[in-house]
Design a protein around this motif. Structure first.
Motif, mmCIF file in Angstrom:
data_model
loop_
_atom_site.group_PDB
_atom_site.id
_atom_site.type_symbol
_atom_site.label_atom_id
_atom_site.label_comp_id
_atom_site.label_asym_id
_atom_site.label_seq_id
_atom_site.Cartn_x
_atom_site.Cartn_y
_atom_site.Cartn_z
ATOM 1 N N VAL A 93 0.724 -1.227 -0.064
ATOM 2 C CA VAL A 93 -0.041 0.045 -0.052
ATOM 3 C C VAL A 93 0.843 1.331 0.136
ATOM 4 C CG1 VAL A 93 -1.885 1.347 1.235
ATOM 5 C CG2 VAL A 93 -1.801 -1.229 1.421
ATOM 6 N N LEU A 94 0.761 2.158 -0.908
ATOM 7 C CA LEU A 94 1.608 3.452 -1.079
ATOM 8 C C LEU A 94 0.783 4.405 -0.842
ATOM 9 C CD1 LEU A 94 3.014 2.477 -4.371
ATOM 10 C CD2 LEU A 94 4.029 1.930 -2.114
ATOM 11 N N GLN A 95 1.273 5.523 -0.429
ATOM 12 C CA GLN A 95 0.849 7.111 -0.073
ATOM 13 C C GLN A 95 0.361 7.453 -1.440
ATOM 14 O OE1 GLN A 95 3.190 9.267 2.316
ATOM 15 N NE2 GLN A 95 1.846 11.387 1.794
ATOM 16 N N ASP A 96 -0.817 8.027 -1.353
ATOM 17 C CA ASP A 96 -1.772 8.570 -2.602
ATOM 18 C C ASP A 96 -2.358 7.498 -3.470
ATOM 19 O OD1 ASP A 96 -0.851 11.380 -1.827
ATOM 20 O OD2 ASP A 96 0.807 10.804 -2.934
ATOM 21 N N GLN A 97 -2.283 6.237 -3.088
ATOM 22 C CA GLN A 97 -2.972 5.116 -3.752
ATOM 23 C C GLN A 97 -4.415 5.301 -3.209
ATOM 24 O OE1 GLN A 97 -1.240 1.452 -2.480
ATOM 25 N NE2 GLN A 97 -2.925 0.180 -3.727
ATOM 26 N N ARG A 98 -5.259 4.752 -4.375
ATOM 27 C CA ARG A 98 -6.700 4.797 -4.318
ATOM 28 C C ARG A 98 -7.001 3.435 -4.068
ATOM 29 N NH1 ARG A 98 -10.231 8.973 -6.819
ATOM 30 N NH2 ARG A 98 -9.133 10.951 -6.746
ATOM 31 N N LEU A 99 -7.928 3.202 -2.973
ATOM 32 C CA LEU A 99 -8.476 1.792 -2.693
ATOM 33 C C LEU A 99 -10.127 1.849 -2.390
ATOM 34 C CD1 LEU A 99 -6.069 1.163 0.340
ATOM 35 C CD2 LEU A 99 -5.836 0.264 -2.064
ATOM 36 N N GLN A 100 -10.532 0.867 -2.973
ATOM 37 C CA GLN A 100 -11.888 0.497 -2.582
ATOM 38 C C GLN A 100 -12.121 -0.210 -1.165
ATOM 39 O OE1 GLN A 100 -14.911 1.502 -4.092
ATOM 40 N NE2 GLN A 100 -13.714 2.516 -5.927
ATOM 41 N N VAL A 101 -12.783 0.374 -0.017
ATOM 42 C CA VAL A 101 -12.764 -0.198 1.245
ATOM 43 C C VAL A 101 -14.340 -0.309 1.698
ATOM 44 C CG1 VAL A 101 -10.499 0.106 1.931
ATOM 45 C CG2 VAL A 101 -12.282 1.470 2.592
ATOM 46 N N GLY A 158 -12.077 0.849 7.874
ATOM 47 C CA GLY A 158 -12.122 -0.628 7.092
ATOM 48 C C GLY A 158 -10.921 -1.605 7.018
ATOM 49 N N TYR A 159 -10.761 -2.392 6.348
ATOM 50 C CA TYR A 159 -10.034 -3.335 6.413
ATOM 51 C C TYR A 159 -9.396 -3.740 5.268
ATOM 52 C CZ TYR A 159 -11.227 -3.462 11.301
ATOM 53 O OH TYR A 159 -11.514 -3.043 12.540
ATOM 54 N N LEU A 160 -7.854 -4.163 4.966
ATOM 55 C CA LEU A 160 -7.631 -4.678 3.827
ATOM 56 C C LEU A 160 -7.653 -6.017 3.887
ATOM 57 C CD1 LEU A 160 -3.865 -2.818 3.418
ATOM 58 C CD2 LEU A 160 -6.183 -2.415 2.221
ATOM 59 N N GLU A 161 -7.548 -6.945 2.968
ATOM 60 C CA GLU A 161 -7.879 -8.582 2.904
ATOM 61 C C GLU A 161 -6.991 -9.176 4.081
ATOM 62 O OE1 GLU A 161 -7.097 -10.062 -0.889
ATOM 63 O OE2 GLU A 161 -8.578 -8.788 -1.985
ATOM 64 N N ILE A 201 -20.471 3.920 7.312
ATOM 65 C CA ILE A 201 -20.466 2.353 7.954
ATOM 66 C C ILE A 201 -21.520 1.439 7.176
ATOM 67 C CG2 ILE A 201 -20.777 1.106 9.827
ATOM 68 C CD1 ILE A 201 -19.796 3.188 11.573
ATOM 69 N N GLY A 202 -20.780 0.404 6.748
ATOM 70 C CA GLY A 202 -21.788 -0.574 5.914
ATOM 71 C C GLY A 202 -21.593 -0.459 4.515
ATOM 72 N N GLN A 203 -20.942 0.839 4.036
ATOM 73 C CA GLN A 203 -21.045 1.006 2.434
ATOM 74 C C GLN A 203 -19.524 0.807 2.063
ATOM 75 O OE1 GLN A 203 -22.979 4.711 1.624
ATOM 76 N NE2 GLN A 203 -23.982 4.934 3.577
ATOM 77 N N THR A 204 -19.322 0.668 0.806
ATOM 78 C CA THR A 204 -17.993 0.852 0.208
ATOM 79 C C THR A 204 -17.780 2.065 -0.082
ATOM 80 O OG1 THR A 204 -18.334 -1.494 -0.708
ATOM 81 C CG2 THR A 204 -16.743 0.043 -1.853
ATOM 82 N N ALA A 205 -16.443 2.675 0.043
ATOM 83 C CA ALA A 205 -16.126 3.861 -0.158
ATOM 84 C C ALA A 205 -14.658 3.955 -0.936
ATOM 85 C CB ALA A 205 -15.785 4.949 0.999
ATOM 86 N N GLU A 206 -14.623 4.830 -1.974
ATOM 87 C CA GLU A 206 -13.097 4.805 -2.350
ATOM 88 C C GLU A 206 -12.365 5.893 -1.685
ATOM 89 O OE1 GLU A 206 -11.049 5.949 -6.653
ATOM 90 O OE2 GLU A 206 -13.138 6.470 -6.433
ATOM 91 N N VAL A 207 -10.968 5.492 -1.310
ATOM 92 C CA VAL A 207 -10.233 6.230 -0.503
ATOM 93 C C VAL A 207 -8.890 6.531 -0.975
ATOM 94 C CG1 VAL A 207 -11.505 5.546 1.742
ATOM 95 C CG2 VAL A 207 -9.342 4.407 0.943
ATOM 96 N N VAL A 208 -8.330 7.549 -0.415
ATOM 97 C CA VAL A 208 -7.118 7.682 -0.959
ATOM 98 C C VAL A 208 -6.004 7.877 0.401
ATOM 99 C CG1 VAL A 208 -5.371 9.517 -1.875
ATOM 100 C CG2 VAL A 208 -7.536 9.345 -2.892
ATOM 101 N N VAL A 209 -4.844 6.977 0.130
ATOM 102 C CA VAL A 209 -4.030 6.803 1.249
ATOM 103 C C VAL A 209 -3.189 7.994 1.627
ATOM 104 C CG1 VAL A 209 -1.994 5.401 2.031
ATOM 105 C CG2 VAL A 209 -3.839 4.303 0.918
#
Length: 72
Positions: A5-13, A27-30, A44-52
């Motif tokens: 996981v890198l800074q500025d990376q986008r993730l779906q959590v 949220g949690y990674l795999e 809470i309970g929803q998927t969100a796109e986030v930026v590290v």
């Protein structure tokens, strides 16, 4: 093996819990690594796109801090 996981990376959590401060959601990674997302408690309970924004290594593992992605 932890996925990189890198800074500025986008993730779906999926925001699963509330955090300790500032309307945080968690949220949690795999691999179980927590992702603390600022201002995401209402999702809470929803998927969100986030930026590290920051990675923090502790004795017991690592924490990933993120913000909600613009428009995500």
């Amino acid at each position: 093996v932890r996925p990189p996981v890198l800074q500025d990376q986008r993730l779906q959590v999926i925001i699963r819990n509330e955090g300790n401060a500032r309307q945080q959601g968690v949220g949690y990674l795999e691999d179980g690594t927590p992702i603390i997302v600022e201002d995401a408690r209402h999702l809470i309970g929803q998927t969100a796109e986030v930026v590290v924004t920051r990675l923090h290594q502790t004795q017991t593992g690592r924490l990933v801090f993120a913000t909600l992605a613009p428009g995500g």
